[in-house]
Design a protein around this motif. Sequence first.
Motif, PDB file in Angstrom:
ATOM      1  N   ALA A 277      12.770  62.586  62.186  1.00  0.00           N
ATOM      2  CA  ALA A 277      13.047  61.784  60.981  1.00  0.00           C
ATOM      3  C   ALA A 277      11.824  61.771  60.069  1.00  0.00           C
ATOM      4  O   ALA A 277      11.953  61.842  58.840  1.00  0.00           O
ATOM      5  N   MET A 278      10.632  61.693  60.673  1.00  0.00           N
ATOM      6  CA  MET A 278       9.410  61.723  59.861  1.00  0.00           C
ATOM      7  C   MET A 278       9.231  63.079  59.183  1.00  0.00           C
ATOM      8  O   MET A 278       8.794  63.149  58.034  1.00  0.00           O
ATOM      9  N   LEU A 279       9.563  64.163  59.881  1.00  0.00           N
ATOM     10  CA  LEU A 279       9.477  65.487  59.266  1.00  0.00           C
ATOM     11  C   LEU A 279      10.443  65.591  58.080  1.00  0.00           C
ATOM     12  O   LEU A 279      10.079  66.113  57.020  1.00  0.00           O
ATOM     13  N   ALA A 280      11.651  65.094  58.265  1.00  0.00           N
ATOM     14  CA  ALA A 280      12.631  65.120  57.175  1.00  0.00           C
ATOM     15  C   ALA A 280      12.160  64.253  56.009  1.00  0.00           C
ATOM     16  O   ALA A 280      12.307  64.630  54.836  1.00  0.00           O
ATOM     17  N   GLU A 281      11.594  63.104  56.326  1.00  0.00           N
ATOM     18  CA  GLU A 281      11.073  62.216  55.272  1.00  0.00           C
ATOM     19  C   GLU A 281       9.912  62.868  54.541  1.00  0.00           C
ATOM     20  O   GLU A 281       9.777  62.729  53.319  1.00  0.00           O
ATOM     21  N   ARG A 282       9.080  63.600  55.282  1.00  0.00           N
ATOM     22  CA  ARG A 282       7.948  64.306  54.651  1.00  0.00           C
ATOM     23  C   ARG A 282       8.467  65.343  53.660  1.00  0.00           C
ATOM     24  O   ARG A 282       7.975  65.460  52.541  1.00  0.00           O
ATOM     25  N   VAL A 283       9.470  66.114  54.054  1.00  0.00           N
ATOM     26  CA  VAL A 283      10.045  67.138  53.176  1.00  0.00           C
ATOM     27  C   VAL A 283      10.649  66.473  51.931  1.00  0.00           C
ATOM     28  O   VAL A 283      10.439  66.920  50.796  1.00  0.00           O
ATOM     29  N   ALA A 284      11.394  65.392  52.115  1.00  0.00           N
ATOM     30  CA  ALA A 284      12.028  64.697  50.984  1.00  0.00           C
ATOM     31  C   ALA A 284      10.974  64.119  50.039  1.00  0.00           C
ATOM     32  O   ALA A 284      11.106  64.206  48.811  1.00  0.00           O
ATOM     33  N   THR A 285       9.928  63.532  50.606  1.00  0.00           N
ATOM     34  CA  THR A 285       8.864  62.958  49.788  1.00  0.00           C
ATOM     35  C   THR A 285       8.139  64.048  49.007  1.00  0.00           C
ATOM     36  O   THR A 285       7.843  63.886  47.818  1.00  0.00           O
ATOM     37  N   HIS A 286       7.860  65.159  49.664  1.00  0.00           N
ATOM     38  CA  HIS A 286       7.187  66.274  48.987  1.00  0.00           C
ATOM     39  C   HIS A 286       8.050  66.799  47.843  1.00  0.00           C
ATOM     40  O   HIS A 286       7.555  67.057  46.740  1.00  0.00           O
ATOM     41  N   ARG A 287       9.344  66.965  48.103  1.00  0.00           N
ATOM     42  CA  ARG A 287      10.268  67.451  47.067  1.00  0.00           C
ATOM     43  C   ARG A 287      10.288  66.479  45.882  1.00  0.00           C
ATOM     44  O   ARG A 287      10.265  66.893  44.725  1.00  0.00           O
ATOM     45  N   GLN A 288      10.324  65.191  46.178  1.00  0.00           N
ATOM     46  CA  GLN A 288      10.343  64.176  45.117  1.00  0.00           C
ATOM     47  C   GLN A 288       9.053  64.232  44.294  1.00  0.00           C
ATOM     48  O   GLN A 288       9.089  64.130  43.059  1.00  0.00           O
ATOM     49  N   MET A 289       7.924  64.426  44.953  1.00  0.00           N
ATOM     50  CA  MET A 289       6.649  64.502  44.236  1.00  0.00           C
ATOM     51  C   MET A 289       6.608  65.730  43.329  1.00  0.00           C
ATOM     52  O   MET A 289       6.121  65.660  42.199  1.00  0.00           O
ATOM     53  N   VAL A 290       7.130  66.851  43.814  1.00  0.00           N
ATOM     54  CA  VAL A 290       7.159  68.073  43.012  1.00  0.00           C
ATOM     55  C   VAL A 290       8.039  67.871  41.784  1.00  0.00           C
ATOM     56  O   VAL A 290       7.678  68.266  40.667  1.00  0.00           O
ATOM     57  N   GLU A 291       9.204  67.233  41.961  1.00  0.00           N
ATOM     58  CA  GLU A 291      10.104  66.958  40.842  1.00  0.00           C
ATOM     59  C   GLU A 291       9.443  66.039  39.815  1.00  0.00           C
ATOM     60  O   GLU A 291       9.562  66.253  38.612  1.00  0.00           O
ATOM     61  N   GLU A 292       8.747  65.000  40.301  1.00  0.00           N
ATOM     62  CA  GLU A 292       8.069  64.079  39.389  1.00  0.00           C
ATOM     63  C   GLU A 292       6.946  64.782  38.630  1.00  0.00           C
ATOM     64  O   GLU A 292       6.768  64.554  37.436  1.00  0.00           O
ATOM     65  N   ASP A 293       6.210  65.641  39.327  1.00  0.00           N
ATOM     66  CA  ASP A 293       5.141  66.396  38.658  1.00  0.00           C
ATOM     67  C   ASP A 293       5.714  67.314  37.580  1.00  0.00           C
ATOM     68  O   ASP A 293       5.155  67.426  36.484  1.00  0.00           O
ATOM     69  N   ALA A 294       6.839  67.958  37.891  1.00  0.00           N
ATOM     70  CA  ALA A 294       7.468  68.839  36.909  1.00  0.00           C
ATOM     71  C   ALA A 294       7.961  68.040  35.710  1.00  0.00           C
ATOM     72  O   ALA A 294       7.828  68.471  34.566  1.00  0.00           O
ATOM     73  N   LYS A 295       8.517  66.871  35.968  1.00  0.00           N
ATOM     74  CA  LYS A 295       9.012  66.028  34.874  1.00  0.00           C
ATOM     75  C   LYS A 295       7.847  65.553  34.005  1.00  0.00           C
ATOM     76  O   LYS A 295       7.924  65.558  32.784  1.00  0.00           O
ATOM     77  N   ILE A 296       6.765  65.167  34.629  1.00  0.00           N
ATOM     78  CA  ILE A 296       5.585  64.718  33.887  1.00  0.00           C
ATOM     79  C   ILE A 296       5.027  65.865  33.047  1.00  0.00           C
ATOM     80  O   ILE A 296       4.668  65.683  31.880  1.00  0.00           O
TER      81      ILE A 296
END
Length: 185
Positions: free
Chosen positions: A24-43
């Motif tokens: 679950a932590m590995l899946a959460e890490r992947v989701a968090t990383h994906r979210q950060m990449v999306e936010e960086d792209a949006k910014i």
Amino acid sequence: LAVIDAAIANEEANGMEATSAYRAMLAERVATHRQMVEEDAKIAADAARASAANTEKMGQLALASEREQWALYNSGRRVSDAERLAQEIQLANEETALQMTAVSQQIAALDKGGKDYANKLKELQDQQKQMVQQHEDEVTAIKDKAQIQQSQSMLSALARLEDMTASGLTQVLMGNESFAQAMDS
């Protein structure tokens, strides 16, 4: 992300890689990383859009200054209709080029991995098409306006000629002047 990485490292240190909490932590890490990449792209896209807007605004100010310079230059000398027409068309071309550059910068700054990339790209491309059509309409309007002014000036000159001829002929007929004197004037 750092907290999740620390928790994963702790699980690995305790030898708990096979547990569901670890997965679950590995899946959460992947989701968090994906979210950060999306936010960086949006910014980054927002920053590029703001930069393009600033560039366009600065260009508009420079264009307004150029219009004032042309007006000042033209006020100090006689300017032919053809020169004035060429100046107006040049300014319209520069304004359209400025707007097209701003839209091109926005297209380049789009988040290519974003969910609505295709929609935003289509919207900006449609905006460019509209700008081209608007520019063509503006140039046509400028040329039409110049043609109308030229026609009005020719009609005015023709009316003055008719008035002067009628006045001269009236004076000849009244006997106040000879025909040669009327034609000289």
